[in-house]
Each structure stands twice: as structure tokens, then as C-alpha cells.
Design an enzyme around this catalytic site. Structure first.
Site, PDB file in Angstrom:
ATOM      1  CG  LEU A  26      -1.955  -1.150   1.213  1.00 15.44           C
ATOM      2  CD1 LEU A  26      -2.513  -1.378   2.608  1.00 15.44           C
ATOM      3  CD2 LEU A  26      -3.070  -0.859   0.224  1.00 15.44           C
ATOM      4  CB  CYS A  37       4.130   8.617  -3.273  1.00 13.29           C
ATOM      5  SG  CYS A  37       5.064   9.851  -2.344  1.00 13.29           S
ATOM      6  CB  CYS A  49       6.688  11.696  -3.693  1.00 14.71           C
ATOM      7  SG  CYS A  49       5.045  11.425  -4.332  1.00 14.71           S
ATOM      8  CG  HIS A 102       6.881  -0.189  -0.415  1.00 13.96           C
ATOM      9  ND1 HIS A 102       6.275   0.973  -0.808  1.00 13.96           N
ATOM     10  CD2 HIS A 102       7.763  -0.506  -1.405  1.00 13.96           C
ATOM     11  CE1 HIS A 102       6.763   1.346  -1.977  1.00 13.96           C
ATOM     12  NE2 HIS A 102       7.676   0.473  -2.353  1.00 13.96           N
ATOM     13  CG  PHE A 110      16.806  34.635  16.011  1.00 12.02           C
ATOM     14  CD1 PHE A 110      16.452  35.648  15.139  1.00 12.02           C
ATOM     15  CD2 PHE A 110      18.138  34.453  16.312  1.00 12.02           C
ATOM     16  CE1 PHE A 110      17.419  36.474  14.598  1.00 12.02           C
ATOM     17  CE2 PHE A 110      19.109  35.273  15.767  1.00 12.02           C
ATOM     18  CZ  PHE A 110      18.736  36.289  14.907  1.00 12.02           C
TER      19      PHE A 110
END
Length: 518
Positions: free
Chosen positions: A75, A79, A84, A134, A496
Site C-alpha cells: 500500500l 509515491c 515522490c 512500503h 530565531f
């Protein structure tokens, strides 16, 4: 293989996935179906990528019964497998290599001047590491999300309520098409040659270290991201762009800064280029690219061509079996509730067209689930924050300065570096990963711009080139859509050195009753 009563650890899932990828027929379908649940399925999700998995998870959380069917043994979809995740890996490498080359032979940096480093080693590293995500998603989906699925088995649509997979027919009251998309093909002679790659094929089939020159065809996100990585490895990179590169960046100055830094690193960009032919050698491998440009015919010797010309939705099966309506690009047409032209059939993710982004895939899957479960939902991907990688991270939201001035009569701009002839030598903005640049190569330390409507004091655009800012844009965009003003932004508490500096800039100007640019 039936898993409902079994348990696999993440490591065991990884081994199972590797075996299935290497020998899919030997492993066969991977089933996780609750035979004790007599309820009918509320929806069958064809595709277990981001859209299908998140949609199914949302439906399950609402008390529904979804079923995922996917041809992959895992699943998560393309990507983490070849889309990706590898481009993020390659972009990390590009940033590291640009830093090393910028300080070659100085401080503790090795001297990479004139040296080419391996692309194939990075690709091989990814291939070895990609099974982990995965395995986590398979484990999470079964053990934590309680999802039912049939993996390693292609789905065949029978009608709007029935799908065949792994020799069984599954029925549900709704069908969700989540089949994704693939790289659009290159329509040119020679596109079939060895050494001609897309984002998927480079991961799956790269078998030879590319030579010293690489041709990249395209000027969008994928083309630029991979082109910058190839460049950072020390190769000559020629980008052949039909229109203009980075056209999705609406703000001209931001786009210009990003392109200037690409060119500074040696990326050659040829606009107005049309590919005529890729010529192969005796072994069937790319040897030369021929293009027509505004200045005449261009020939480039290369054994490696990468093309990124957009993506094409996997809509053919749905069109042929169901007759769903698609647009001119093959994307399935849906309404605000993700319903297609066929009653009971929904479509999500890349299958419904641009933007082909992860946020849209996950969100559209969840909205389809909510719609099927009876909620009145409306979803259209609009006004989202966006980003891409060059050697830097480039993030933006809202309007560019040009569009803002066309729409508003009183535009105020706050930006770093200052808009003076020597502004690029100031070394600001400096933040995450740019401190060495700020000290020694100040013009490389980044660029940012905040755009305001001076009358309402609202933020209407924000743009950043650097590192460490893109995560903030997810939350900044939500505030901007709710009417964030310069005064509210200046009242926030900043970290900062925050890479964006937007809070600091806002605070420096928020005291003005009549805002002026800076």
C-alpha cells in the site's frame, strides 16, 4: 496468501514485499479480509496509493467497511516506490552537493571541482531502502487501521458495483477509482531507446552510469528537480524547454532568483526548444538529441535523456468498462463530492487531474469516503501552498507581485535581500542550511517576499527560496486564507533564526498606520 488471523512484523512485511516484487506469480494475491464481518462493503477502492489508502482509512474510522484492491504487493502507491520519495532523496543530494561544490577545497569540504559523482549509486541506494516505507504502510494498514485489502492482484471492473480480483468477485455499494497516473510519453522518434528515462524508469531500469552530458526535456517541477540533481553530480545538463521553465512560480522575482542560481550552478536552459529526434547507437542506446530552437538546430551528444512532460491519468479501464466522462487530458470529471458521471462511482487523486500532488490525493480520498458515508461535502483543490526543489527548496502561496498589482491598488512588499543594487551581497535571509552561504557566498543565502494589501493590511502572497520554510507554508496558508494581517503575523512568536523571516519583517512594519514597502 490469507493474513487476517496472522501477524507480520514490519521486517516480515519487507521480506514479503521484496519476494512479491521479485516473483509476483509465486507469491500470489495477498488477502486480508475479515470473513466474520457479514456486512457488505461500503466501497471498493481500486488503488491503494495515497488517495485509496487514506480514503479507506477515513471510511473505516467512520464505521464503514472499505476494501482496497491493488496490483502492487504494498500500500502507498507510486509515491514511495518510484515518484515522490526518490525525488526528495535526489533533491537532498543536490543540496548537499551544491554546498560541497560551493566550498570545494575550503574548510573541511573535499575538492569536487571537475569531478563527477555517481548517479547510479544513489539510485541503487534508493532501491535498497524503498521497501521500508512500503512495509510500514502495510503493517499500519492491517494492524492499526484495520483495513481489508487484496494486494498483488490487478482489479478488473465488471460494473459500477462489482470488481474481480484474485479469482473472486467483490461487490460494494460504491466504487472509488484511485488508479493514479503515469509519466506522459515523449512523442518523438527514438523515445524507446535505452538511456531515455522518466522518473519511474530511472529508478526501475537504470543499469549504466550516465555519461558526462545529460539532456532534460521539460521545464516543470519534475524536470527541474531531476535536472538540478544531475547537475549537482558534476555533469553538463542541458534543459530543453518548450515554453519557459518554472512557469508555475507566479512571482517573477522569486522565479528569477531560482533560475539565476540554477544557471550559476551550470544548468543550461534552452527555451522554445522542440525535440526532433533522439538518435541511437549500434547497441540501441541514446547517442544524440536533435532539437529545433529559436536560434536554429541544436545537436547534443548524450547517452542519457530524461523527459518529464506531465502525467497521464490511468483512466482507460474506467472509460472502457463504465463509460465515465473524462476531459481532454484523460482525467476523470468529478463534481464537488468526487462523484463521476456514473452513479455510485467516485474518482480521486491523480486520476482527476491537476494538481497531481500528495495533499490532493489524500484529501480527495477522505472526502470521497465522507461523501459515500452520507456527509454533504464539497472539495476542490484551490488556493493551496506549493513548492518544488531546485538545488534549493522553493515555496509559495497566494499571489505573485505581478498578479497582486493587477488586482489591488495599494500593494506593499516586504522582502529580503533588500531591493538595492548590492542587495544580493547582504547575506540575508539566512537560516537553516544557508549560514555558510551567508558568511561566504551571501548571494546564495536565499530570497523571500511577503506581499500585502496595504488597505486591508492582509497578507496576499508569500514566496521563499532557501531551506526549512516549506513546512511552515502549510500552516501559513491556512492563516492567509482566514485573512491574516501584518499585525497578526507580527504578533506571532518566531523561532530565531527562522528561515522565513516573515514574522520579523511583519513586526518591523506593523507599527505603521500607512504601510510602506521594505
Amino acid at each position: 496468501m490469507t493474513l487476517r488471523r496472522g501477524f507480520l512484523t514490519i521486517s516480515q512485511w519487507a521480506e514479503k514485499i521484496e519476494n512479491a516484487l521479485a516473483h509476483p506469480q509465486d507469491v500470489g494475491p495477498i488477502r486480508n479480509i475479515d470473513a466474520g464481518d457479514e456486512r457488505p462493503f461500503d466501497a471498493i477502492f481500486i488503488g491503494g496509493g495515497a488517495a485509496g489508502r487514506f480514503g479507506a482509512a477515513y471510511m473505516r474510522a467512520m464505521g464503514g467497511r472499505p476494501l482496497i484492491i491493488d496490483r502492487w504487493p504494498f500500500l502507498g502507491g507510486s509515491c514511495p516506490h518510484n515518484a515522490c520519495v526518490p525525488h526528495h532523496l535526489f533533491s537532498d543530494c543536490a543540496a548537499e552537493l551544491m554546498l560541497t561544490r560551493s566550498f570545494a577545497g575550503e574548510l573541511w569540504f573535499p575538492d569536487l571541482r571537475g569531478k563527477i559523482v555517481s548517479i547510479k549509486e544513489v539510485v541503487d541506494l534508493f532501491r535498497k531502502g524503498r521497501t521500508g516505507p512500503h512495509a510500514v504502510m502495510n503493517y499500519q494498514s492491517k494492524e492499526q487501521l484495520d483495513l481489508e485489502f487484496v494486494l498483488n492482484a490487478p482489479a478488473h471492473i465488471l460494473d459500477a458495483g462489482a470488481v474481480e480480483a484474485a479469482g473472486e468477485i467483490f461487490r460494494a455499494r460504491a466504487l472509488v477509482l484511485a488508479c493514479g497516473a503515469a509519466a506522459a510519453p515523449l512523442d518523438a522518434p527514438g523515445a524507446h531507446l535505452l538511456g531515455v528515462h522518466t522518473y519511474a524508469s530511472i529508478v526501475e531500469t537504470l543499469d549504466k552510469e550516465p555519461g558526462p552530458t545529460i539532456v532534460v526535456i521539460g521545464g516543470g517541477k519534475t524536470a527541474v528537480e531531476y535536472g538540478c540533481f544531475f547537475n549537482a553530480t558534476g555533469r553538463r545538463v542541458v534543459m530543453l524547454v518548450r515554453n519557459r521553465p518554472l512557469d508555475m512560480i507566479a512571482d517573477g522575482e522569486t522565479r528569477g532568483y531560482a533560475l539565476d542560481r540554477m544557471r550559476e550552478q551550470g544548468v543550461e536552459i534552452v527555451e522554445g526548444a522542440h525535440i526532433v529526434e533522439i538518435i541511437g547507437d549500434a547497441e540501441g542506446r541514446a547517442a544524440r538529441v536533435i532539437a529545433e530552437t529559436s536560434t536554429g538546430r541544436l545537436e547534443i551528444e548524450t547517452d542519457f535523456v530524461f523527459h518529464a512532460l506531465g502525467e497521464r491519468p490511468h483512466s482507460d479501464m474506467a472509460v472502457e468498462t463504465l463509460g465515465v466522462e473524462v476531459d481532454a487530458k484523460g482525467a476523470i470529471v468529478v463534481d464537488d463530492a468526487l462523484r463521476t458521471s456514473i452513479p455510485g462511482v467516485y474518482a480521486v487523486g491523480d486520476l482527476i487531474g491537476a494538481p497531481m500532488e500528495m495533499f490532493k490525493a489524500r484529501k480527495s480520498g477522505a472526502f470521497a469516503a465522507r461523501s459515500i458515508m452520507g456527509e454533504a461535502v464539497k472539495y476542490r483543490a484551490a488556493d493551496w501552498p506549493d513548492f518544488l526543489h531546485t538545488h534549493y527548496e522553493v515555496s509559495w502561496l497566494g499571489l505573485g507581485e505581478e498578479a497582486a498589482r493587477a488586482r489591488y491598488s495599494n500593494v506593499v512588499v516586504l522582502k529580503l535581500p533588500p531591493d538595492t543594487p548590492d542587495g544580493l551581497n547582504v547575506g540575508l535571509p539566512a537560516g537553516d542550511r544557508t549560514m555558510l552561504y551567508a558568511m561566504a557566498r551571501p548571494h546564495m543565502s536565499g530570497f523571500q517576499k511577503l506581499i500585502l494589501d496595504g488597505d486591508t493590511r492582509r497578507v496576499i502572497g508569500a514566496h521563499h527560496v532557501g531551506y526549512g520554510a516549506k513546512d511552515a507554508f502549510q500552516y501559513l496558508n491556512a492563516l492567509v486564507k482566514r485573512g491574516l494581517t501584518i499585525d497578526e503575523l507580527g504578533d506571532l512568536d518566531e523561532l530565531f533564526l527562522n528561515p522565513t523571516y516573515f514574522i520579523q519583517l511583519a513586526r518591523l512594519r506593523a507599527g505603521q498606520r500607512k504601510l510602506t514597502s521594505m
